[in-house]
Every structure is written in structure tokens, then in C-alpha cells.
Write an enzyme that holds these catalytic residues in place. Structure first.
Site, PDB file in Angstrom:
ATOM      1  N   GLU A  35       0.855  -1.194   0.000  1.00  0.00           N
ATOM      2  CA  GLU A  35       0.000   0.000   0.000  1.00  0.00           C
ATOM      3  C   GLU A  35       0.881   1.231   0.000  1.00  0.00           C
ATOM      4  O   GLU A  35       1.898   1.284   0.696  1.00  0.00           O
ATOM      5  CB  GLU A  35      -0.916  -0.014   1.237  1.00  0.00           C
ATOM      6  N   SER A  36       0.534   2.238  -0.829  1.00  0.00           N
ATOM      7  CA  SER A  36       1.254   3.499  -0.910  1.00  0.00           C
ATOM      8  C   SER A  36       2.701   3.245  -1.333  1.00  0.00           C
ATOM      9  O   SER A  36       2.947   2.691  -2.405  1.00  0.00           O
ATOM     10  CB  SER A  36       1.163   4.226   0.434  1.00  0.00           C
ATOM     11  N   ALA A  37       3.686   3.645  -0.512  1.00  0.00           N
ATOM     12  CA  ALA A  37       5.079   3.350  -0.849  1.00  0.00           C
ATOM     13  C   ALA A  37       5.285   1.851  -1.007  1.00  0.00           C
ATOM     14  O   ALA A  37       6.140   1.415  -1.787  1.00  0.00           O
ATOM     15  CB  ALA A  37       6.011   3.895   0.235  1.00  0.00           C
TER      16      ALA A  37
ATOM     17  N   HIS B 241      -6.187   8.916   1.311  1.00  0.00           N
ATOM     18  CA  HIS B 241      -5.046   8.021   1.183  1.00  0.00           C
ATOM     19  C   HIS B 241      -4.806   7.276   2.496  1.00  0.00           C
ATOM     20  O   HIS B 241      -4.764   7.871   3.562  1.00  0.00           O
ATOM     21  CB  HIS B 241      -3.807   8.827   0.816  1.00  0.00           C
TER      22      HIS B 241
END
Length: 569
Positions: free
Chosen positions: A238-240, A484
Site C-alpha cells: 500500500e502506498s510506498a 489516502h
């Protein structure tokens, strides 16, 4: 305006701290029930709770300290003996806030960097460890699929401590699809992603990615002992972590083999795909390196990199954390992130995707509807279009012409009714350019870049399936919308036991088993078409889902795509 935003920003900062802190340590009584697994390096003693066995803090590399600081990970080959894996394992040094900048964040940065706080949160430079969770009763003959988790946190913070896969493992058991959950610890911030010409020359770039890769290799060597099947590994982030998932697909030009076998066979990316980036020795990279060197007192050293390696821990930590962080005015113009170095990442990820230089595996990829709101809370001085253009130009893309940024901003409707959080009318305009900035940042880093990524991968590998989604289940949340990382609560933990949590977890577990999210899901869950069929997204709400044409904000997408070689972070 600043006074109006102060409570909101403070709440966001505190929420970010809370999210990054480790999960509560199990009580002594809960940890008295143990299980064990024998691997080639020793016997691992884990804890058992609610039908799930947990093995945390398993070392996979030599401590990256002393001369090994800012060096690629070195495989751990020594014996562990009988190893206590009943805990959660450590976190790598974190960058919660910059130690420079405005008074509030710099004070918080120095406070959190103190040895006392680091001890409380179990942060240590000796942090290259694995965490494995499996259903109780699993044996070495079980050959269960393996879900390999890569945490997010802007390449600045995070650890496996934050992510307890127990509920996911239990859900798999309840569906008759048990699996093994693995999470890897990797170096973040300046410890894992420092750049500069000195770093490039030393072969010390993208260390966090190399940590992840060694974790995947550890799985190949050891997961069978836990009852996992090394030939059925799906990587998920997730994300990075999602950006890292594609980076692992693209590492070494797409070579995802180890000892002649594939490291993984499927990929899931939540809020992240490719970030077009400047190379390791870029001008802004050098500025960051020089700042760290200066803050560490190494400017006069003949070998500045050797000086950084020899600096005491506190000095080096505060030096690496002296540059802008993600929770700041600079937002997602990240100081630390993976960058092309010609070896580990041979080119910028978007180019590797377009050239087919990646391991093409079936994948699920999608976004939260309001990806940019969380990163647009710190810029209340942006009150006009010109100020918005100047901010994006000077903070994100100072090497290009201002008119290129004007062209981007002009593709976004200036009306507050058009920005993010989307479809909320005149509400949530906490400062004049907030909603438009949130839309632009969300699209450039996540949502529309995802669409460009899917178009690239479809062109070079049309027979490799992909499924895509847009999450809208937090619609109506003031200021942030479906923001986010809100999927960590909804998807990873399933905190809200609603349709969205049930459906997404079911899709993911089916994908883990069959590389198709539709195989084996219950009849009350909608069939999810491949993205290539009609370029549709599965849009998730709290109580249902629907198919959505993936064609919104087309002019912005086309502009971002056409200028991708200019818009480099």
C-alpha cells in the site's frame, strides 16, 4: 487561515503518529502459548493467539550498522540457535517529522528522534527482520499460498509492527482458503533511500528495495518450513509499499528469479504504481545528500560517505531527518524514494513499464478516490491559481518551465465544486486552492498515473490480466473524503464489517489462490471484469459496488502522460 487550520493539521499529525506506532505488545499471559518452526538456521519459537501463530523479528541480514550502514544488505548465514520470535520485531529508524522547518514539526522531530522515544517504539538500526503469521496447525506439508506484505509510509516510516495479519489469516481460514502471511522490514528514510553522486559511485542506492528483495529470497529459502509454498507467492503493498511492489517487478530490468525460480507470481498494489523520478545523482538528490552531510558534521571530511557511516546513531538519524518530510509543506515531493541508478533500477519506473522491462504477472491495482487530500493540508497560503502554479513548480518541478505547470493546472476546473474530496459541492474548501491541489496531487502520484501505467502494461503484455478499482467507501468524511491510507483500516484490518471489507478481502484471497479475484468468491459478490475488457473500475462503497468507466479527468491524464519525461520527482 493558519489558526483555522491548526486544529485540523494537528489532528492529522497526531493521527499519523498513532498510525506509525507499533501495535500493543501482547501480554505475558497471551504469549505463554507457543509454537515452533525449525528452519536451517535454528528453531524459531513463536506465539499463538486466536488461532494464528506469530513469528516476529526473524533476522534475515547482518545488522546494517557500522561499516554496513548505507550498504546493500548482507545475507545472515550464522546460526540463530533457539530464537525467541514471540514478539513483533523492531522498527527501522523512522522519519516521523523533519528536524528542520517550522517550530512545531521540528520540535516534534527532535523529540521523536530521542533514544527514549525510539526505545519505547522498538526502533533500532539492527532491523532487517521478517514476520510470519500462519493458521494454527499448519505443517511443513501444507503448501499454502503466501501473501508477502510490503508496508507503506512515504519511504520514511513504517514497519511490520504496524500490520498484524491475524484477521486476514483468520478470514482465509473461514473461507476455506488458508494462507501464510509474511511481512518484511526494510530501511526507510535516509537509512534506506539516501541519494547523491557519492551514493551512486559507492553502489549504495535503493537499499530499501534491496532489503525487500532479500526478504523475498528469504521466503524462497525458508517458507516451506512454515507450510508455505514458495511457488505461490503474491506480493502486496500500500502506498510506498505499492510503489515498491512494481519496483520489485522492475528490479534488474524485470529479473525476479532466485536460484532459477520466480520470487512471486502475482501482485496487488493499493494506491501506488510508478513514480517518474530523477536519477540518484540528480541536483535535488545532491542537495539532500549535502544537507545530511552538513548536519552530521561531515562537510570537511575527505570521504563524506565514510564519515556518515562512522557517525554515532543519534547524529546520523537527526541529520537524515533534517530534510523535508512527507508531513510538511513539501508534501509528496519526497526527499527519499527509489531512484534510477542503472543497476538496481536501470531506468525510471514508468519507462521500464512502457518498455516491458518488468516481471509481467497478473495484478490488482487501484486507488482511494481522494488520494491527495491528506497531502494538501499544509499549504494554506495557496489562495490563487498563480500561487498554486508557483507551489507545484518550485516544490515539485523546479527544473522545467513554469508554463509546463501552467498547462497542467489549466486542465483542472478551478471551481471548488470540482476538486477533491470529489462530488462534495462547495464543502471542504478549507483554503481557496485546497481542493484543486488535492485533485492534482492525488492524480499525479496515484490515480491518473495508475491509468497511464495500466495502458502501458496492456500495450506491452496484452495477455497478462489486470483488475483495477476505485474506493469511495469513506465518501462524506469531512475534509478528507476517501483519503489516502484509509484502506488500511477498511481493507487490511476490516475494521468496518461491511460489504467493502468483505468483498475486497474475498477478491484478494481468491486472487492469492488462483490469480483471478473472481474464482471462489461467494455468489453475492459482483464479478470483476479485467481492466482491458472495457477499461472499467470496480467502485467500492460501504454497502455495494458498481462498475465505473475509467475515463474521468481525461484531459489531465493525457497531459500528465504527454509530459511524463518532464514531471520527474
Amino acid at each position: 487561515m493558519y489558526n483555522t487550520l491548526a486544529p485540523l493539521v494537528s489532528a492529522a499529525l497526531l493521527a499519523s503518529i498513532a498510525a506509525a506506532l507499533p501495535a500493543p505488545t501482547r501480554t505475558l499471559e497471551e504469549r505463554t502459548v507457543t509454537a515452533s518452526v525449525v528452519i536451517s538456521q535454528g528453531t524459531l519459537v513463536g506465539s499463538v493467539l486466536n488461532g494464528v501463530e506469530n513469528y516476529g523479528g526473524i533476522p534475515f541480514a547482518e545488522p546494517p550498522t557500522g561499516n554496513l550502514r548505507l550498504k546493500p544488505p548482507q545475507r545472515l548465514n550464522s546460526s540463530l540457535g533457539t530464537f525467541d520470535a514471540t514478539g513483533l520485531g523492531p522498527a527501522c529508524p523512522q522519519m516521523f517529522f523533519s528536524t528542520e522547518g517550522d517550530l512545531i514539526t521540528s520540535v516534534l522531530g527532535y523529540l521523536i528522534n530521542t533514544p527514549l522515544f525510539q526505545t519505547v517504539t522498538e526502533q533500532t538500526e539492527d532491523c532487517l527482520t521478517m514476520r510470519v503469521q500462519r493458521p494454527i496447525g499448519t505443517t511443513s506439508d501444507s503448501k499454502l499460498p503466501v501473501l508477502f506484505w510490503i508496508f507503506g509510509g512515504g519511504f520514511e516510516l513504517g514497519s511490520p509492527q504496524m500490520y498484524d495479519g491475524s484477521s486476514l489469516v483468520a478470514n482465509g481460514v473461514s473461507q476455506g482458503k488458508p494462507f501464510v502471511f509474511v511481512s518484511v522490514n526494510y530501511r526507510v528514510g535516509g537509512f534506506g533511500f539516501l541519494a547523491g553522486k557519492e551514493i551512486l559511485a559507492d553502489g549504495a542506492s535503493n537499499l530499501g528495495l534491496l532489503d525487500q528483495r532479500m526478504g523475498l529470497e528469504w521466503v524462497q529459502d525458508n517458507i516451506a518450513a512454515f507450510g508455505g509454498d514458495p511457488e505461490k507467492v503474491t506480493i502486496w503493498g500500500e502506498s510506498a509499499g505499492a510503489i515498491s511492489v512494481f519496483d520489485q517487478m522492475a528490479l534488474y530490468g524485470g529479473d525476479n528469479t532466485y536460484n532459477g525460480k520466480k520470487l512471486f507470481r502475482g501482485a496487488i498494489m493499493n494506491s501506488g504504481s510508478v513514480i517518474p523520478t530523477d536519477p540518484v545523482d540528480c541536483d535535488r538528490c545532491q542537495d539532500i545528500y549535502d544537507t545530511v552531510v552538513s548536519k552530521a558534521g561531515c562537510s570537511s571530511a575527505a570521504d563524506t560517505l565514510a564519515c556518515l557511516r562512522s557517525a554515532d546513531y543519534d547524529t546520523f538519524l537527526n541529520a537524515t531527518n533534517s530534510v523535508p518530510g512527507i508531513l510538511s509543506y513539501n508534501s509528496v515531493a519526497l526527499s527519499y524514494l527509489p531512484r534510477p541508478d542503472g543497476v538496481v533500477l536501470i531506468d525510471t519506473p514508468d519507462v521500464l513499464a512502457a518498455n516491458g522491462q518488468y516481471a509481467a504477472v497478473p495484478m490488482i491495482i487501484g486507488d482511494q478516490e481522494d488520494e491527495g487530500t491528506l497531502f494538501s493540508l499544509f499549504q494554506p497560503n495557496l489562495t490563487t491559481t498563480d500561487e498554486l502554479v508557483d507551489y507545484i513548480w518550485k516544490i515539485f518541478f523546479p527544473a522545467i518551465e513554469r508554463d509546463d505547470v501552467v498547462g497542467l493546472v489549466d486542465t483542472y476546473d478551478p471551481s471548488i465544486t470540482a476538486g477533491s474530496p470529489f462530488d462534495t459541492g462547495t464543502f471542504n474548501a478549507v483554503y481557496p486552492e485546497f481542493k484543486r491541489l488535492a485533485a492534482i496531487l492525488g492524480d499525479m502520484v496515484f490515480t491518473l498515473t495508475r491509468r497511464n501505467f495500466l495502458e502501458s502494461t496492456l500495450a506491452v503484455n496484452p495477455d497478462v490480466p489486470s483488475w483495477s478499482y476505485l474506493a469511495s467507501y469513506d465518501y462524506g468524511t469531512p475534509i478528507l473524503g476517501t483519503f489516502h491510507a484509509s484502506d488500511i483500516l477498511q481493507v487490511f484490518y476490516g475494521i468496518l464489517p461491511n460489504y467493502a471489507s468483505k468483498a475486497i478481502q474475498s477478491y484478494y484471497i481468491s486472487f492469492l489462490y488462483t490469480l483471478d479475484p473472481n474464482n471462489g468468491t461467494s455468489s453475492d459478490i459482483q464479478q470483476w471484469p479485467q481492466w482491458k475488457e472495457d477499461k472499467q473500475l470496480m467502485q467500492f462503497w460501504n454497502s455495494n459496488s458498481n462498475l465505473l468507466a475509467d475515463d474521468f479527468r481525461a484531459a489531465s491524464q493525457q497531459y500528465i502522460s504527454a509530459n511524463s519525461k518532464k514531471f520527474l520527482i
